[in-house]
Design a protein around this motif. Structure first.
Motif, PDB file in Angstrom:
ATOM      1  N   SER A 101       0.980  -1.049  -0.118  1.00  0.00           N
ATOM      2  CA  SER A 101      -0.005   0.026   0.017  1.00  0.00           C
ATOM      3  C   SER A 101       0.957   1.240  -0.060  1.00  0.00           C
ATOM      4  O   SER A 101       2.114   1.075   0.358  1.00  0.00           O
ATOM      5  CB  SER A 101      -1.049   0.059   1.416  1.00  0.00           C
ATOM      6  N   GLU A 102       0.059   2.351  -0.315  1.00  0.00           N
ATOM      7  CA  GLU A 102       1.211   3.531  -0.244  1.00  0.00           C
ATOM      8  C   GLU A 102       1.145   4.349   1.096  1.00  0.00           C
ATOM      9  O   GLU A 102       1.432   5.280   1.295  1.00  0.00           O
ATOM     10  CB  GLU A 102       0.472   4.674  -1.228  1.00  0.00           C
TER      11      GLU A 102
ATOM     12  N   VAL B 267       4.395  -5.157  -9.780  1.00  0.00           N
ATOM     13  CA  VAL B 267       3.257  -4.593  -9.278  1.00  0.00           C
ATOM     14  C   VAL B 267       3.256  -4.034  -7.958  1.00  0.00           C
ATOM     15  O   VAL B 267       2.512  -3.085  -7.689  1.00  0.00           O
ATOM     16  CB  VAL B 267       2.648  -6.075  -9.251  1.00  0.00           C
TER      17      VAL B 267
ATOM     18  N   ARG C  15       4.645  -0.502  -7.974  1.00  0.00           N
ATOM     19  CA  ARG C  15       3.934   0.667  -8.248  1.00  0.00           C
ATOM     20  C   ARG C  15       2.815   0.824  -7.462  1.00  0.00           C
ATOM     21  O   ARG C  15       1.946   1.879  -7.255  1.00  0.00           O
ATOM     22  CB  ARG C  15       3.406   0.271 -10.025  1.00  0.00           C
ATOM     23  N   ILE C  16       1.999  -0.211  -6.733  1.00  0.00           N
ATOM     24  CA  ILE C  16       1.033   0.043  -5.919  1.00  0.00           C
ATOM     25  C   ILE C  16       1.551   0.923  -4.771  1.00  0.00           C
ATOM     26  O   ILE C  16       0.829   1.866  -4.271  1.00  0.00           O
ATOM     27  CB  ILE C  16       0.374  -0.966  -5.477  1.00  0.00           C
TER      28      ILE C  16
ATOM     29  N   LYS D 161       2.161   4.369  -5.666  1.00  0.00           N
ATOM     30  CA  LYS D 161       0.997   5.203  -6.090  1.00  0.00           C
ATOM     31  C   LYS D 161       1.085   5.701  -7.466  1.00  0.00           C
ATOM     32  O   LYS D 161       0.498   6.675  -7.796  1.00  0.00           O
ATOM     33  CB  LYS D 161       0.305   6.013  -5.108  1.00  0.00           C
TER      34      LYS D 161
ATOM     35  N   GLU E 175      -0.458   4.706 -13.209  1.00  0.00           N
ATOM     36  CA  GLU E 175      -1.393   3.633 -14.130  1.00  0.00           C
ATOM     37  C   GLU E 175      -1.059   2.482 -13.428  1.00  0.00           C
ATOM     38  O   GLU E 175       0.036   2.073 -13.133  1.00  0.00           O
ATOM     39  CB  GLU E 175      -0.777   3.606 -15.439  1.00  0.00           C
ATOM     40  N   GLN E 176      -2.307   1.987 -12.709  1.00  0.00           N
ATOM     41  CA  GLN E 176      -1.979   0.829 -11.750  1.00  0.00           C
ATOM     42  C   GLN E 176      -1.903  -0.291 -12.769  1.00  0.00           C
ATOM     43  O   GLN E 176      -2.699  -0.520 -13.637  1.00  0.00           O
ATOM     44  CB  GLN E 176      -3.161   0.638 -10.858  1.00  0.00           C
TER      45      GLN E 176
ATOM     46  N   THR F  34      -2.042  -4.615 -13.891  1.00  0.00           N
ATOM     47  CA  THR F  34      -3.087  -5.702 -13.658  1.00  0.00           C
ATOM     48  C   THR F  34      -2.412  -6.883 -13.702  1.00  0.00           C
ATOM     49  O   THR F  34      -1.139  -7.013 -13.865  1.00  0.00           O
ATOM     50  CB  THR F  34      -3.873  -5.801 -14.762  1.00  0.00           C
TER      51      THR F  34
ATOM     52  N   VAL G 241      -2.245   0.813 -19.078  1.00  0.00           N
ATOM     53  CA  VAL G 241      -2.028  -0.031 -17.942  1.00  0.00           C
ATOM     54  C   VAL G 241      -1.109  -1.333 -18.118  1.00  0.00           C
ATOM     55  O   VAL G 241      -0.441  -1.692 -17.405  1.00  0.00           O
ATOM     56  CB  VAL G 241      -3.441  -0.620 -17.820  1.00  0.00           C
TER      57      VAL G 241
ATOM     58  N   GLY H  79       2.252  -2.159 -15.995  1.00  0.00           N
ATOM     59  CA  GLY H  79       2.695  -3.458 -15.467  1.00  0.00           C
ATOM     60  C   GLY H  79       4.009  -4.108 -15.852  1.00  0.00           C
ATOM     61  O   GLY H  79       4.241  -5.199 -15.251  1.00  0.00           O
TER      62      GLY H  79
END
Length: 538
Positions: free
Chosen positions: A290-291, A338, A341-342, A345, A348-349, A351, A495, A499
């Motif tokens: 998490s951020e 992944v 990047r999460i 934050k 572009e998240q 997938t 997106v 990734g």
């Protein structure tokens, strides 16, 4: 049948009827398969001590969450009409934050604390109602995430017991990101498969009489835990395969590695120290990120940072069990991208591929050629029924992963008619629930449905075999990856690019150029196999 209120469990019962629980409607229904005639045999809405938060505007209730599920597990005794008219149910009845201001969650993303219970009812066949409830356990921890919630009656040494799955309650992710994760603690029911007596024993305590005296963690006090180290085991099934009774579960992975497990007494299935196989793809990572810098660790989560899956598996010792198989065991490089990047934050998240297996059944009939002794796994994210062939001893998966009934729906549960000719699947009423399963089919075609599929003949009894994957040449990989990129809409292109590892993103940009120079095309051809592999993981 349509418009059920989030059907959660369906069972083909000994009275030749389909029994269904509705997660949000808190109703149990008995449905005649031949006519679709429905009778509500129990309404539990008054047993729920909190309102329908999903129907109340956030401005009114402060944004209080609905629990994941609600009325969930269902198990019907095999001797329902032969002297043991027992029906077992599991449901969430209390929310600790119901009277608190705001959303009722603990501070600093400390979680949403619900409580569930398991109850045995008796079926009055003449009145077609469930009566005389007896509570087996009323202190099962629950949440708005990862409640699992499957009930199953299965024999151990010739005697029937009741098994129930409890997830890790999302402890470590999203609104529960600061909640401690207890999946490895045998004295806590979170992240476990539990075992109860189907009928009370002679113990004095009101609840002790429902806990088997030979459960593996009964010291220093009675304990329903049968196995530990689970994330979100929403599927549970039993069958005799190769002359031996086997207990199987399906389990949601984190960013990869949805699991199929063979459940054994007292064994440890690794979560959150080993995710999927102990193959190192999560080394240095965690089951969430998490951020929120106020949360612990490099990934800002109470999920532990996994130094080494291999070392963790070794430390767990002889009790540790690997899954029979996993879906989408993604690479360490991709998973690092992944989580990073999460945590950062990124706009572009990314997938990632997963199935979100929602349940499990074992097909043991001989009606459909080649299907005998197969695991049937309905999925939420990609709307399909997966079939996995078991080895003759029931302890391995053999052959290919086969898929059926693909549709824009979220399949929640499956049951099979006694003769094996009909399959029944139920679908969610909503297109999303929480967390990773938010990546759900858009435009769901049948919400809250009970679907019947009938085998009408044909097919072959030949068992599927694993076919060797044919490696693509760089030119073939280039053609495939170019076609894949150009089929994407602009938003999806962004997106997918997000990734990819940073080194592959310039190559992806080249895919979108209308014209390439000779050096650019040579560079892209050289990197196409790795780029294609990276895109396929998403």
């Amino acid at each position: 049948m349509r418009q059920l209120s989030d059907p959660w469990a369906v069972a083909y019962a000994p009275d030749q009827a389909l029994w269904v629980t509705e997660a949000r409607g808190y109703r149990v229904s008995r449905i005649e398969p031949s006519t679709g005639t429905r009778k509500v045999v129990l309404d539990l809405s008054k047993a729920r001590e909190f309102p329908r938060y999903d129907k109340i505007p956030d401005a009114v209730d402060g944004g209080k969450p609905w629990p994941q599920g609600g009325l969930m597990g269902l198990a019907v005794h095999p001797q329902l009409l032969q002297g043991k008219p027992f029906v077992y149910l599991a449901y969430i009845y209390r929310f600790a934050g119901a009277q608190q201001p705001g959303n009722g969650s603990a501070p600093n993303y400390g979680g949403n604390f619900f409580t569930g219970r398991v109850v045995r009812y008796e079926y009055d066949a003449a009145a077609q109602t469930l009566v005389r409830p007896q509570i087996l356990c009323d202190s099962i921890p629950a949440s708005n995430d990862h409640n699992a919630g499957r009930l199953l009656l299965a024999p151990v040494n010739g005697r029937d017991y009741l098994f129930y799955t409890v997830g890790d309650l999302g402890a470590g992710q999203f609104e529960n990101g600061g909640r401690p994760n207890h999946a490895q603690r045998p004295d806590v029911y979170e992240g476990k498969v539990l075992r109860f007596n189907a009928e009370p024993d002679t113990d004095v305590g009101q609840y002790d009489r429902w806990i088997p005296n030979d459960n593996p963690f009964n010291s220093p006090r009675q304990n329903a835990v049968w196995s530990l180290g689970h994330r979100n085991p929403q599927g549970l099934a039993y069958a005799v395969v190769g002359g031996t009774g086997q207990l199987y579960s399906s389990e949601h992975g984190a960013f990869s590695d949805d699991e199929i497990n063979l459940i054994e007494k007292g064994k440890n299935y690794g979560h959150p120290l080993v995710l999927g196989f102990a193959d190192g793809n999560y080394n240095g990572l965690a089951a969430a990120a998490s951020e929120r810098a106020t949360l612990p660790g490099p990934w800002h989560t109470t999920y532990p940072t996994i130094g080494s899956e291999q070392a963790n598996a070794k430390a767990l010792g002889a009790a540790y069990r690997e899954p029979l198989t996993t879906f989408y065991p993604l690479t360490h490089q991709f998973l690092t991208t992944v989580l990073t990047r999460i945590r950062d934050k990124a706009p572009e998240q990314p997938t990632w591929n997963s199935e979100a297996p929602s349940s499990l059944a074992v097909y043991t009939a001989a009606a459909i050629p080649g299907w005998q002794n197969s695991l049937l796994i309905p999925t939420l994210k990609k709307g399909k029924l997966i079939r996995l062939q078991l080895a003759p001893d029931g302890r391995r998966i053999v052959g290919d992963t086969l898929m059926y009934f693909k549709a824009p729906v979220r399949y929640r549960d499956v049951t099979v008619s006694p003769d094996g000719t009909r399959l029944y699947l139920i679908t969610d009423s909503t297109t999303v629930t929480s967390g990773p399963s938010e990546d759900a089919p858009k435009g769901t075609s049948c919400k809250g449905c009970l679907l019947e599929f009938t085998y009408v003949g044909g097919g072959t009894a030949a068992r599927p075999v694993v076919s060797a994957s044919k490696a693509l040449s760089p030119e073939q990989a280039l053609q495939e990856v170019m076609a894949m990129a150009r089929r994407l809409k602009p938003q999806d292109q962004r997106v997918k690019r997000a990734g990819l590892p940073a080194a592959q993103q310039p190559l992806f940009d080249l895919l979108l150029k209308p014209n390439l120079t000779a050096p650019e095309k040579a560079r892209l051809r050289q990197g196409a196999p790795a780029l294609l592999a990276g895109l396929r993981q998403q």
